[in-house]
Structure formats: C-alpha cells, structure tokens
Scaffold this active site. Structure first.
Site, PDB file in Angstrom:
ATOM      1  N   PRO A  21       0.846  -1.199   0.000  1.00  0.00           N
ATOM      2  CA  PRO A  21       0.000   0.000   0.000  1.00  0.00           C
ATOM      3  C   PRO A  21       0.876   1.243   0.000  1.00  0.00           C
ATOM      4  CG  PRO A  21       0.054  -1.010   2.196  1.00  0.00           C
ATOM      5  CD  PRO A  21       0.788  -1.933   1.263  1.00  0.00           C
ATOM      6  N   CYS A 106       3.047   3.404   9.378  1.00  0.00           N
ATOM      7  CA  CYS A 106       3.240   4.774   8.898  1.00  0.00           C
ATOM      8  C   CYS A 106       4.030   5.564   9.937  1.00  0.00           C
ATOM      9  CB  CYS A 106       1.899   5.450   8.621  1.00  0.00           C
ATOM     10  SG  CYS A 106       2.122   7.111   7.963  1.00  0.00           S
ATOM     11  N   GLY A 208      10.537  -4.475   2.217  1.00  0.00           N
ATOM     12  CA  GLY A 208      11.627  -3.522   2.387  1.00  0.00           C
ATOM     13  C   GLY A 208      12.748  -3.741   1.409  1.00  0.00           C
TER      14      GLY A 208
HETATM   15  C1  LIG Z   1       4.932   7.166  -1.093  1.00  0.00           C
HETATM   16  C2  LIG Z   1       4.705   6.071  -0.067  1.00  0.00           C
HETATM   17  C3  LIG Z   1       3.466   5.938   0.519  1.00  0.00           C
HETATM   18  C4  LIG Z   1       3.225   4.917   1.451  1.00  0.00           C
HETATM   19  N1  LIG Z   1       1.969   4.762   1.982  1.00  0.00           N
HETATM   20  C5  LIG Z   1       1.708   3.697   2.798  1.00  0.00           C
HETATM   21  C6  LIG Z   1       0.377   3.412   3.241  1.00  0.00           C
HETATM   22  O1  LIG Z   1      -0.601   4.105   2.897  1.00  0.00           O
HETATM   23  N2  LIG Z   1       0.205   2.343   4.066  1.00  0.00           N
HETATM   24  C7  LIG Z   1       1.259   1.542   4.448  1.00  0.00           C
HETATM   25  O2  LIG Z   1       1.050   0.587   5.197  1.00  0.00           O
HETATM   26  N3  LIG Z   1       2.504   1.791   4.026  1.00  0.00           N
HETATM   27  C8  LIG Z   1       2.747   2.829   3.211  1.00  0.00           C
HETATM   28  N4  LIG Z   1       4.024   3.005   2.713  1.00  0.00           N
HETATM   29  C9  LIG Z   1       5.097   2.038   3.059  1.00  0.00           C
HETATM   30  C10 LIG Z   1       5.178   0.923   2.001  1.00  0.00           C
HETATM   31  O3  LIG Z   1       4.007   0.129   2.006  1.00  0.00           O
HETATM   32  C11 LIG Z   1       6.384   0.005   2.272  1.00  0.00           C
HETATM   33  O4  LIG Z   1       6.249  -0.555   3.556  1.00  0.00           O
HETATM   34  C12 LIG Z   1       7.714   0.738   2.189  1.00  0.00           C
HETATM   35  O5  LIG Z   1       7.752   1.608   1.059  1.00  0.00           O
HETATM   36  C13 LIG Z   1       8.891  -0.246   2.121  1.00  0.00           C
HETATM   37  O6  LIG Z   1       8.795  -1.055   0.966  1.00  0.00           O
HETATM   38  P1  LIG Z   1       9.707  -0.765  -0.345  1.00  0.00           P
HETATM   39  O7  LIG Z   1      11.132  -0.755   0.099  1.00  0.00           O
HETATM   40  O8  LIG Z   1       9.404  -1.905  -1.266  1.00  0.00           O
HETATM   41  O9  LIG Z   1       9.295   0.573  -0.880  1.00  0.00           O
HETATM   42  C14 LIG Z   1       4.273   4.034   1.813  1.00  0.00           C
HETATM   43  C15 LIG Z   1       5.540   4.194   1.210  1.00  0.00           C
HETATM   44  C16 LIG Z   1       5.757   5.184   0.269  1.00  0.00           C
HETATM   45  C17 LIG Z   1       7.120   5.304  -0.377  1.00  0.00           C
END
Ligand SMILES: Cc1cc2nc3c(=O)[nH]c(=O)nc-3n(C[C@H](O)[C@H](O)[C@H](O)COP(=O)(O)O)c2cc1C
Length: 323
Positions: A21, A106, A208
């Site tokens: 998300p 968050c 992550g």
């Molecule tokens: C722009 C943005 C918005 C995000 N919004 C949410 C959210 O609404 N809910 C949530 O649980 N995590 C949110 N996250 C966290 C991501 O779900 C994820 O846990 C985090 O980006 C790490 O994963 P990645 O390294 O693959 O990006 C957000 C991350 C980003 C970068």
C-alpha cells in the site's frame, strides 16, 4: 484453479508478490494494473478512520475496487480501537473488502506522533484492543502491517506480532525498518526470518528494499516468508509482479500499459487524472532517456487529449506499434 500458495483466514492467495500500500501511488488504476501483472492481492492506500467517520469523500474513493482486483484489503489508520472497529464495520458493509488491514507502519510525524501507524507499536494495549475490536466487528480476516519497532531501542515486532495473532490477526506483514530509520538506510531482512520462525502457521509477508525479481527471490529464500510486498520499485516497474526486471519489458508493453492507465484514471476522475498520472509516466520513460525538452513537454501538458496524442507520438518514435 491452481492450488493457493497460502491463505489469509479462508481467503486463498495465489502468488508470492504483492503491491505494497502506498499513499498517492496505489490508486485503483495502478492496483488493477499490478493485479493483472501478477500481484497476489491488493491493499488500499491507508484510510484515516477519523476522516472516514467525517464522510470525507476522498477516503471513499480509496475503497473503490473492481471485482477483478479481489482479494482486496482495506487498510485502516488510527489510534482508537473503538473508532477503528466502527469504521471497519461500515467499510465492510459499504465496500465489501475481502480483508481489513491495520496500519502499524506509517512513520509520518503527524500520524505516528498521535499514536497511529508505527505509533501503535509503542502501545501494546492499543494493539491488543484494536486487533480484537476490529476482528470482532467484521467477518473478513484482519491483517497487520508493521515495522521492527518504534526505534532501535524498542525492537518489539515479535511481541506486537504475538498480541496481534492472539487477538485475531490472520497474517503479518513486516517492513524491515523501525519508525526512525529512513529510506536511505537499508532494510533488515533478518527480523523477517525471525518472525517467520516464530509464526510458522501464520502467513508472514516480508517488505523492504525489494527492487528486482532477484531481490524478491532472495527475500523468500533467506527469510522463509510466505510472500513479499513491493512498494517503491513497483512505481517504475509494475512488471516486477510478473517476475520481470524493467529491461525485459518491451516498449510496446510499456506504451500499452501507460495508455491504458491514463484512460482508466480519466474514466474514474476526468478532472483529476493527468496530474497524478505524470509520476508513473515519468518513471516508465526514465530508461528511454528522452531529451529533457520532450519530457518537459509531456510532463507539463495539462490536457488529457493532447497528452494522449503526445504519448502516442513518443512511444511510436521509441518503436511501439499503436493504432
Ligand atoms: C509514497 C509512499 C506511501 C506509502 N503509503 C503507505 C500506506 O498508505 N500504508 C502503508 O502501510 N505503508 C505505506 N508506505 C510504506 C510501504 O508500504 C512500504 O512498507 C515501504 O515503502 C517499504 O517497501 P519498499 O522498500 O518496497 O518501498 C508508503 C511508502 C511510500 C514510499
């Protein structure tokens, strides 16, 4: 249909890659696109339950999902167990999600500071109450998405996971950072392995820094997690959900995807499609190294019809065959 890879409650999940998300990114069009490409289920952008209770329409827009997108999880963000449970029940009645997810990740100051998102991890009683109350309020399975802890002095993901599981959570997603670790520092995957070892019977979803299909394979192998959630990397490469790196995607497919996505966003909100679409277009075109001026023209064009014409022209020049 093929056997499910795992189940969340009684919901069969097919596939091991899931779009994370992301507020401002995982909108309805992008979610459907990634589901079609192989993401195993969808999670909404967070729903601030306080705003939902106040009938803020933008929150409801986040809950519109098409049949093809299911399983679809609605994600709640708040710091009040009763309000979260009431909101979950209303969302279930109005939007029929397949899963309710609770955001314990968050880290934005305004959110975590009031005890919501990762702020919940500092309050085990709230975790207990919220997961129990939401699980009682809805028929669908409840899941939790969390971090390692509030900060490095309080790495309590195992405790929070136990409380969540004891009170009804049917899957646990773990982002390998604390609330205080920025995206500039690498995510830790070892805790994801620890969580899976501690919860053999519950699905554990690792998250992550998964940027490529090879990363996803490595996370699955190294941690034993049931699935991998992919966030930031998906924006430039939604094809990752079909286990492809961006270099493997032909320009024809990039063109068709981008044109479909803008069309879908226009169909659901004609006035507010172009602006949010630009970030995807910019990311999709990055590997093509277009002249700066061409990108500027594309990314500042306010008119959808003109933008579509420009996109057609540019994608043709890049080698796509378009009608
Ligand atoms: C722009 C943005 C918005 C995000 N919004 C949410 C959210 O609404 N809910 C949530 O649980 N995590 C949110 N996250 C966290 C991501 O779900 C994820 O846990 C985090 O980006 C790490 O994963 P990645 O390294 O693959 O990006 C957000 C991350 C980003 C970068």
């Amino acid at each position: 249909m093929a056997q499910a890879d795992f189940t969340i409650g009684d919901i069969p999940i097919h596939g091991r890659l899931i779009l994370a998300p992301m507020d401002g990114i995982s909108d309805a069009a992008f979610r459907l696109l990634t589901r079609r490409l192989g993401s195993a289920y969808s999670v909404s952008e967070f729903i601030n339950t306080l705003d939902y209770a106040n009938q803020k329409n933008y929150q409801k827009k986040r809950l519109l999902a098409r049949q093809e997108e299911r399983p679809f999880a609605a994600q709640l963000l708040d710091n009040d167990a009763v309000r979260m449970a009431e909101c979950a029940a209303r969302i279930e009645e109005e939007f029929h999600p397949d899963i309710i997810d609770i955001n314990m990740g968050c880290a934005a100051k305004s959110v975590a500071g009031r005890g919501a998102g990762v702020g919940m991890m500092r309050d085990p009683q709230l975790v207990r109450d919220a997961v129990a109350a939401v699980s009682r309020a809805v028929k669908v399975p409840v899941t939790v998405k969390m971090r390692l802890g509030w900060d490095s002095a309080s790495l309590n993901f195992l405790e929070i996971a136990s409380l969540a599981a004891e009170n009804g959570a049917k899957a646990l997603a773990l982002h390998g950072r604390t609330g205080k670790i920025s995206f500039h520092k690498p995510a830790q995957w070892q805790p994801i392995a620890e969580l899976k070892r501690a919860f053999e019977k519950l699905p554990v979803i690792g998250n992550g820094d998964v940027c490529t299909p090879a990363d996803a394979r490595r996370m699955l192998e190294q941690t034993g997690c049931d699935a991998v959630m992919i966030g930031r990397a998906a924006k430039a490469n939604p094809w990752i959900f079909s286990w492809r790196s961006r270099e493997e995607v032909p320009i024809q497919e990039v063109a068709e995807t981008a044109i479909w996505q803008l069309g879908d966003m226009l169909a659901s909100d004609p006035e507010n499609a172009v602006l949010p679409f630009r970030k995807y277009l910019k990311a999709y075109l990055e590997p093509s190294h277009l002249p700066r001026e061409t990108m500027r023209t594309l990314l500042t064009c306010p008119d959808p019809t003109r933008l579509l014409a420009l996109m057609n022209e540019i994608f043709r020049e890049l080698g796509a065959t378009l009608p």
